[in-house]
Design an enzyme around this catalytic site. Sequence first.
Site, short mmCIF file in Angstrom:
data_model
loop_
_atom_site.label_atom_id
_atom_site.label_comp_id
_atom_site.label_asym_id
_atom_site.label_seq_id
_atom_site.Cartn_x
_atom_site.Cartn_y
_atom_site.Cartn_z
N ASN A 1 -23.94 -8.03 35.13
CA ASN A 1 -24.31 -8.17 33.73
C ASN A 1 -25.53 -7.33 33.38
O ASN A 1 -26.09 -7.45 32.29
CB ASN A 1 -24.60 -9.64 33.39
N HIS B 1 -28.54 -7.53 34.64
CA HIS B 1 -29.76 -8.33 34.60
C HIS B 1 -30.13 -8.73 36.02
O HIS B 1 -29.31 -8.67 36.95
CB HIS B 1 -29.56 -9.56 33.71
N CYS C 1 -36.03 -11.89 32.80
CA CYS C 1 -36.78 -10.69 33.18
C CYS C 1 -35.88 -9.46 33.03
O CYS C 1 -34.74 -9.47 33.49
CB CYS C 1 -37.28 -10.82 34.61
#
Length: 354
Positions: free
Chosen positions: A264, A266, A301
């Site tokens: 994804n 991330h 994050c």
Amino acid sequence: MLSTCNSIVGGSDLARVSRPRFFNPKNPVFTTRRNAVVSGASLRTSPIMAVSTQEPKISEAGAAEQSPANQLRLGSLAADGFSFKEKFIIRCSEVGVNKTATIEAIANLLQEVSCNHAQSVGFSADGFATTHTMRKLHLIWVAARMHIEIYKYPAWSDVIEIETWIASEGRIGTRRDWVIKDYASGEVIGRSTSMWLMMNHDTRRLQKVIDDVRNELMPYCPKTPRFSFPEDNNSSSKKIPKLGDPAEYSVLRLVPRRADLDMNHHLNFVTYIGWVLESMPQEIIDTRELQTITLDYKRECQHDDVVDSLTSLEPVDESATAINNDNECFLHLLRLSSNGVEINRGRTEWRKKL
């Protein structure tokens, strides 16, 4: 709160290309995971099986069941259909300085068995175990809390069996639990529990679990509540106080690597475990081993963020009766280097090495 990863709620793309010539059907228990998992990536980039126009269409669940990965994988649903068990052989690349599996390696295996559980019931492999409705609405799972306890670390070539299952947590999310056993002895060597929330992939906003998704999940939730930590005094849900500044130990300006990104795009939640441990004092690493880690994910994050890792010894609670008073506990904080915004807070407990 938030680390994107996955399970039926979660997993990560840990699959590796195998070489079938190593597979020994006469001794399947000791077929390693590099043989037991035929690349999930290859299954995503090519059809699972050819279907002619004359043949009936194969369902997603049926196709997954017939895939080489599921034929070779050393895991399957339990008889009741609610939990999934899989065996893994600890590889040398998963062993650290203590000559046992690292906590990051074990967390990766927890993700692996979670995604394999999701695949086994027909959920998507290309969206981190998302249901059919989630895929249509661009919804993903994000980790809100992870708690892992390890009582005995497996060594290189040890065989472990991990069992996992999910449960609904009201309108806000889902819970996933795990039990880790030594396959040879049947001894429970670890347990874990986690909380997952739903996020819109495009807007990055949290939302309640909608009825259509809940209806897709409920058939796979145990009818009677089951917990990996059934004890009343367990620490899996204990609130973690925020670490004050200045901290006793710190490592500043940690930068996410490209390899830390998941499918994804991330950061995988296991990355946060490594960052938390990066600021542990070397004396503790040399003389003790990690028994318990709890992480609360506060903020997602991004790849271009720079992170500080802070650690301090946890103040002793004089009013509490310590069961393991020889253990040492630490509080942790991950924050953005640029503005000090909290990303993650954690707590770890360390026992003396034998």
